[in-house]
Enzyme design. Sequence first.
Site, PDB file in Angstrom:
ATOM      1  N   ILE A 165       0.866  -1.171   0.000  1.00 45.84           N
ATOM      2  CA  ILE A 165       0.000   0.000   0.000  1.00 45.84           C
ATOM      3  C   ILE A 165       0.904   1.223   0.000  1.00 45.84           C
ATOM      4  CG2 ILE A 165      -2.034  -1.061   1.051  1.00 45.84           C
ATOM      5  CD1 ILE A 165      -1.198  -0.039   3.737  1.00 45.84           C
ATOM      6  N   ASP A 166       0.386   2.339  -0.486  1.00 47.13           N
ATOM      7  CA  ASP A 166       1.199   3.535  -0.648  1.00 47.13           C
ATOM      8  C   ASP A 166       1.721   4.049   0.691  1.00 47.13           C
ATOM      9  OD1 ASP A 166       0.631   3.455  -3.374  1.00 47.13           O
ATOM     10  OD2 ASP A 166      -1.118   4.759  -3.162  1.00 47.13           O
ATOM     11  N   LYS A 167       2.777   4.845   0.618  1.00 44.71           N
ATOM     12  CA  LYS A 167       3.402   5.428   1.808  1.00 44.71           C
ATOM     13  C   LYS A 167       2.370   6.084   2.726  1.00 44.71           C
ATOM     14  CE  LYS A 167       6.268   9.342   3.194  1.00 44.71           C
ATOM     15  NZ  LYS A 167       6.973  10.556   2.736  1.00 44.71           N
TER      16      LYS A 167
END
Length: 302
Positions: A136-138
Amino acid sequence: MSQTYQFKIENESGRLDKVVVELLPTFTRSHVQQWIKEGDVTVNNNSAKSNYKVQTGDIIDITEPELIPLDVEAEDIPIAIVFEDEDMLVINKPQGMVVHPSAGHPSGTLVNALMFHVKDLSGINGTIRPGIVHRIDKDTSGLLMVAKNDLAHENLAAQLKDHSSLREYYALVHGVIPHDKGTIDAPVGRSKNDRKKQDIIDDGRAAITHFQVLERFKDFTLVSLKLETGRTHQIRVHMKYIGYPLAGDPIYGPRKTLPGKGQYLHARVLGFNHPKTNEFLTFEAPLPKLFEDTLTELRETR
Protein backbone atom coordinates in the site's frame (compact mmCIF):
# COMPACT_ATOMS: atom_id res chain seq x y z
CA MET A 1 25.40 -23.19 2.37
CA SER A 2 23.61 -25.12 -0.39
CA GLN A 3 21.62 -28.23 0.53
CA THR A 4 21.71 -31.30 -1.72
CA TYR A 5 19.16 -34.11 -2.03
CA GLN A 6 19.09 -37.43 -3.89
CA PHE A 7 16.04 -39.60 -4.56
CA LYS A 8 15.47 -42.87 -6.38
CA ILE A 9 12.11 -43.08 -8.12
CA GLU A 10 10.07 -46.05 -6.93
CA ASN A 11 6.33 -45.31 -6.83
CA GLU A 12 6.24 -41.69 -8.02
CA SER A 13 5.04 -40.85 -11.53
CA GLY A 14 4.37 -37.85 -13.73
CA ARG A 15 6.23 -34.65 -14.61
CA LEU A 16 9.63 -34.01 -13.08
CA ASP A 17 8.63 -30.67 -11.52
CA LYS A 18 5.51 -32.20 -9.97
CA VAL A 19 7.44 -35.18 -8.56
CA VAL A 20 10.17 -32.98 -7.05
CA VAL A 21 7.53 -30.92 -5.23
CA GLU A 22 6.03 -34.18 -3.89
CA LEU A 23 9.47 -35.23 -2.67
CA LEU A 24 10.28 -31.78 -1.20
CA PRO A 25 6.89 -30.34 -0.18
CA THR A 26 8.40 -27.28 1.54
CA PHE A 27 9.29 -25.84 -1.87
CA THR A 28 6.97 -24.36 -4.47
CA ARG A 29 6.54 -25.59 -8.02
CA SER A 30 7.77 -22.30 -9.50
CA HIS A 31 10.91 -22.59 -7.39
CA VAL A 32 11.49 -26.14 -8.60
CA GLN A 33 10.89 -25.16 -12.23
CA GLN A 34 13.52 -22.45 -11.90
CA TRP A 35 15.99 -24.95 -10.42
CA ILE A 36 15.37 -27.33 -13.32
CA LYS A 37 15.85 -24.52 -15.82
CA GLU A 38 19.18 -23.56 -14.23
CA GLY A 39 20.43 -27.16 -14.11
CA ASP A 40 20.15 -27.59 -10.34
CA VAL A 41 18.01 -30.72 -10.84
CA THR A 42 19.40 -33.68 -12.79
CA VAL A 43 18.00 -37.09 -13.74
CA ASN A 44 20.58 -39.89 -13.92
CA ASN A 45 23.30 -37.19 -13.93
CA ASN A 46 21.77 -35.48 -16.97
CA SER A 47 19.82 -32.24 -17.25
CA ALA A 48 16.11 -32.58 -17.94
CA LYS A 49 13.07 -30.41 -18.60
CA SER A 50 10.19 -29.79 -16.22
CA ASN A 51 7.84 -31.90 -18.34
CA TYR A 52 10.11 -34.97 -18.33
CA LYS A 53 8.08 -38.04 -17.25
CA VAL A 54 9.98 -39.79 -14.48
CA GLN A 55 10.63 -43.53 -14.74
CA THR A 56 11.02 -46.18 -12.05
CA GLY A 57 14.68 -46.38 -11.09
CA ASP A 58 15.52 -42.78 -12.07
CA ILE A 59 18.04 -41.10 -9.76
CA ILE A 60 17.12 -37.46 -9.14
CA ASP A 61 19.77 -35.16 -7.70
CA ILE A 62 18.74 -31.72 -6.44
CA THR A 63 21.00 -28.86 -5.39
CA GLU A 64 19.04 -26.20 -3.55
CA PRO A 65 20.58 -22.82 -4.53
CA GLU A 66 21.89 -20.72 -1.70
CA LEU A 67 19.71 -17.72 -0.93
CA ILE A 68 21.25 -14.31 -1.52
CA PRO A 69 20.92 -11.99 1.49
CA LEU A 70 19.13 -8.70 0.84
CA ASP A 71 21.36 -5.69 1.41
CA VAL A 72 18.96 -3.96 3.78
CA GLU A 73 19.75 -2.98 7.34
CA ALA A 74 17.49 -4.33 10.07
CA GLU A 75 16.09 -1.47 12.15
CA ASP A 76 14.36 -1.52 15.52
CA ILE A 77 11.26 0.32 14.30
CA PRO A 78 8.00 -0.44 16.15
CA ILE A 79 5.40 -2.19 14.02
CA ALA A 80 1.83 -3.17 14.88
CA ILE A 81 1.50 -6.94 14.40
CA VAL A 82 -2.20 -7.79 14.26
CA PHE A 83 -1.71 -11.53 13.67
CA GLU A 84 1.27 -13.88 13.54
CA ASP A 85 1.86 -17.61 13.26
CA GLU A 86 4.54 -19.85 11.75
CA ASP A 87 3.41 -19.07 8.19
CA MET A 88 2.53 -15.40 8.05
CA LEU A 89 1.82 -12.05 9.67
CA VAL A 90 -0.74 -9.30 9.27
CA ILE A 91 0.67 -5.81 9.86
CA ASN A 92 -1.18 -2.55 10.51
CA LYS A 93 1.06 -0.06 8.66
CA PRO A 94 0.96 3.55 9.85
CA GLN A 95 0.51 6.46 7.46
CA GLY A 96 3.86 7.85 6.36
CA MET A 97 5.77 4.54 6.34
CA VAL A 98 7.18 3.31 3.02
CA VAL A 99 6.84 -0.45 2.45
CA HIS A 100 10.03 -1.16 0.44
CA PRO A 101 13.41 0.65 0.54
CA SER A 102 14.14 2.77 -2.53
CA ALA A 103 16.61 5.42 -3.64
CA GLY A 104 14.59 8.10 -1.88
CA HIS A 105 13.80 5.95 1.17
CA PRO A 106 16.79 3.68 1.97
CA SER A 107 15.77 3.22 5.61
CA GLY A 108 12.85 3.55 7.98
CA THR A 109 10.66 1.28 5.84
CA LEU A 110 8.43 -1.63 6.76
CA VAL A 111 11.02 -3.99 5.26
CA ASN A 112 13.73 -2.58 7.56
CA ALA A 113 11.42 -3.13 10.53
CA LEU A 114 10.50 -6.68 9.49
CA MET A 115 14.18 -7.60 9.09
CA PHE A 116 14.60 -6.75 12.78
CA HIS A 117 11.40 -8.17 14.27
CA VAL A 118 10.80 -11.36 12.26
CA LYS A 119 13.30 -14.18 11.95
CA ASP A 120 11.79 -16.26 9.16
CA LEU A 121 10.57 -14.57 6.00
CA SER A 122 9.90 -15.81 2.50
CA GLY A 123 12.67 -16.06 -0.08
CA ILE A 124 10.72 -15.81 -3.31
CA ASN A 125 13.04 -15.38 -6.32
CA GLY A 126 15.97 -16.81 -4.39
CA THR A 127 16.51 -13.75 -2.20
CA ILE A 128 16.32 -13.59 1.57
CA ARG A 129 13.84 -10.78 2.03
CA PRO A 130 10.65 -10.03 3.90
CA GLY A 131 7.77 -11.60 2.02
CA ILE A 132 5.66 -8.57 1.32
CA VAL A 133 2.73 -10.10 -0.57
CA HIS A 134 1.14 -6.78 -1.57
CA ARG A 135 1.85 -3.12 -0.99
CA ILE A 136 0.00 0.00 0.00
CA ASP A 137 1.20 3.53 -0.65
CA LYS A 138 3.40 5.43 1.81
CA ASP A 139 0.58 7.69 3.00
CA THR A 140 -2.08 4.97 3.02
CA SER A 141 -2.47 3.27 6.39
CA GLY A 142 -3.80 -0.17 7.25
CA LEU A 143 -3.51 -3.90 6.85
CA LEU A 144 -0.90 -5.85 4.90
CA MET A 145 -0.08 -9.55 4.54
CA VAL A 146 3.50 -10.75 5.06
CA ALA A 147 4.62 -14.31 4.29
CA LYS A 148 7.15 -16.23 6.37
CA ASN A 149 7.80 -18.94 3.79
CA ASP A 150 7.52 -19.35 0.05
CA LEU A 151 4.52 -21.69 0.11
CA ALA A 152 2.56 -19.12 2.10
CA HIS A 153 3.76 -16.31 -0.16
CA GLU A 154 2.63 -17.99 -3.37
CA ASN A 155 -0.69 -19.09 -1.84
CA LEU A 156 -1.55 -15.59 -0.63
CA ALA A 157 -0.40 -14.00 -3.89
CA ALA A 158 -2.61 -16.42 -5.83
CA GLN A 159 -5.62 -15.35 -3.75
CA LEU A 160 -4.96 -11.74 -4.66
CA LYS A 161 -4.67 -12.69 -8.32
CA ASP A 162 -7.92 -14.66 -8.44
CA HIS A 163 -9.79 -12.03 -6.36
CA SER A 164 -10.72 -14.48 -3.58
CA SER A 165 -9.21 -12.31 -0.84
CA LEU A 166 -11.12 -9.44 0.78
CA ARG A 167 -9.70 -5.93 0.85
CA GLU A 168 -11.88 -3.08 2.07
CA TYR A 169 -10.70 0.51 2.39
CA TYR A 170 -12.18 3.60 4.00
CA ALA A 171 -11.60 6.89 2.20
CA LEU A 172 -12.64 10.48 2.69
CA VAL A 173 -13.24 12.15 -0.67
CA HIS A 174 -13.99 15.65 -1.90
CA GLY A 175 -17.56 16.37 -2.90
CA VAL A 176 -20.91 14.84 -1.97
CA ILE A 177 -21.53 11.62 -3.88
CA PRO A 178 -25.26 11.40 -4.73
CA HIS A 179 -25.29 7.64 -5.38
CA ASP A 180 -25.30 5.23 -2.44
CA LYS A 181 -23.02 2.76 -4.23
CA GLY A 182 -21.35 2.13 -7.54
CA THR A 183 -18.64 0.32 -9.49
CA ILE A 184 -15.75 1.92 -11.34
CA ASP A 185 -14.47 -0.23 -14.20
CA ALA A 186 -11.70 1.68 -15.98
CA PRO A 187 -8.20 0.51 -17.04
CA VAL A 188 -5.26 2.00 -15.13
CA GLY A 189 -1.75 2.54 -16.45
CA ARG A 190 1.19 4.91 -16.29
CA SER A 191 0.27 8.43 -17.36
CA LYS A 192 1.53 9.38 -20.80
CA ASN A 193 1.97 12.99 -19.63
CA ASP A 194 3.59 12.44 -16.22
CA ARG A 195 5.57 9.24 -15.65
CA LYS A 196 5.23 9.62 -11.88
CA LYS A 197 1.45 9.33 -12.07
CA GLN A 198 -1.07 6.66 -12.99
CA ASP A 199 -4.06 7.47 -15.17
CA ILE A 200 -7.09 6.01 -16.93
CA ILE A 201 -5.75 4.90 -20.31
CA ASP A 202 -7.21 2.69 -23.03
CA ASP A 203 -4.26 0.29 -23.06
CA GLY A 204 -3.95 0.15 -19.27
CA ARG A 205 -4.52 -2.90 -17.08
CA ALA A 206 -8.07 -3.84 -16.11
CA ALA A 207 -9.08 -2.24 -12.82
CA ILE A 208 -12.35 -2.56 -10.89
CA THR A 209 -13.29 -0.74 -7.68
CA HIS A 210 -16.65 -1.01 -5.85
CA PHE A 211 -17.66 1.85 -3.56
CA GLN A 212 -20.41 2.44 -1.03
CA VAL A 213 -21.26 5.72 0.67
CA LEU A 214 -21.04 5.50 4.46
CA GLU A 215 -21.58 9.14 5.47
CA ARG A 216 -22.08 12.50 3.74
CA PHE A 217 -20.81 15.84 5.00
CA LYS A 218 -21.09 19.41 3.69
CA ASP A 219 -18.18 19.13 1.23
CA PHE A 220 -16.92 15.57 1.71
CA THR A 221 -18.10 11.95 1.61
CA LEU A 222 -16.86 8.96 3.60
CA VAL A 223 -16.87 5.82 1.46
CA SER A 224 -15.89 2.18 1.78
CA LEU A 225 -14.18 0.65 -1.24
CA LYS A 226 -13.59 -2.96 -2.21
CA LEU A 227 -10.95 -3.91 -4.75
CA GLU A 228 -11.26 -6.60 -7.37
CA THR A 229 -7.84 -5.68 -8.73
CA GLY A 230 -4.79 -4.11 -7.14
CA ARG A 231 -3.30 -1.63 -9.59
CA THR A 232 -0.87 1.05 -8.47
CA HIS A 233 -2.82 4.03 -7.03
CA GLN A 234 -6.05 2.35 -8.19
CA ILE A 235 -8.43 3.88 -5.63
CA ARG A 236 -6.83 7.31 -5.91
CA VAL A 237 -7.02 7.32 -9.72
CA HIS A 238 -10.53 5.86 -9.89
CA MET A 239 -12.03 8.34 -7.43
CA LYS A 240 -10.42 11.27 -9.25
CA TYR A 241 -11.75 9.84 -12.52
CA ILE A 242 -15.38 10.02 -11.31
CA GLY A 243 -14.88 13.51 -9.89
CA TYR A 244 -14.41 12.76 -6.18
CA PRO A 245 -10.65 12.80 -5.46
CA LEU A 246 -9.34 11.70 -2.09
CA ALA A 247 -8.95 14.37 0.58
CA GLY A 248 -5.32 15.16 1.28
CA ASP A 249 -4.05 13.39 -1.85
CA PRO A 250 -0.92 15.34 -2.91
CA ILE A 251 -0.89 13.88 -6.45
CA TYR A 252 -4.49 13.38 -7.54
CA GLY A 253 -6.48 15.83 -5.43
CA PRO A 254 -6.55 19.38 -4.04
CA ARG A 255 -3.82 19.86 -1.48
CA LYS A 256 -4.00 21.09 2.10
CA THR A 257 -7.77 21.03 2.39
CA LEU A 258 -7.69 19.09 5.69
CA PRO A 259 -5.12 18.58 8.45
CA GLY A 260 -2.29 16.08 8.01
CA LYS A 261 0.02 14.88 5.27
CA GLY A 262 -1.18 12.53 2.57
CA GLN A 263 -4.46 11.04 1.46
CA TYR A 264 -7.25 9.97 3.81
CA LEU A 265 -7.17 6.31 2.80
CA HIS A 266 -7.09 3.37 5.23
CA ALA A 267 -6.95 -0.37 4.48
CA ARG A 268 -9.49 -1.24 7.17
CA VAL A 269 -10.49 -4.87 6.44
CA LEU A 270 -8.37 -7.76 5.18
CA GLY A 271 -9.68 -11.29 4.65
CA PHE A 272 -8.09 -14.39 3.13
CA ASN A 273 -7.84 -18.16 3.38
CA HIS A 274 -4.99 -19.17 5.65
CA PRO A 275 -2.28 -20.64 3.38
CA LYS A 276 -1.96 -23.82 5.44
CA THR A 277 -5.31 -24.47 7.17
CA ASN A 278 -7.49 -22.86 4.46
CA GLU A 279 -9.58 -21.25 7.22
CA PHE A 280 -10.96 -17.88 6.11
CA LEU A 281 -9.58 -15.20 8.42
CA THR A 282 -10.77 -11.60 8.63
CA PHE A 283 -8.99 -8.71 10.35
CA GLU A 284 -10.02 -5.11 10.98
CA ALA A 285 -7.89 -2.09 11.85
CA PRO A 286 -9.49 1.01 13.39
CA LEU A 287 -9.10 4.34 11.63
CA PRO A 288 -5.97 6.34 12.55
CA LYS A 289 -6.55 9.05 15.15
CA LEU A 290 -6.21 11.94 12.69
CA PHE A 291 -8.73 10.33 10.34
CA GLU A 292 -11.19 9.76 13.18
CA ASP A 293 -10.68 13.26 14.63
CA THR A 294 -11.30 14.79 11.20
CA LEU A 295 -14.56 12.88 10.83
CA THR A 296 -15.65 14.14 14.27
CA GLU A 297 -14.99 17.74 13.22
CA LEU A 298 -16.86 17.28 9.94
CA ARG A 299 -19.85 15.88 11.82
CA GLU A 300 -19.88 18.89 14.16
CA THR A 301 -19.87 21.38 11.28
CA ARG A 302 -22.37 19.49 9.11
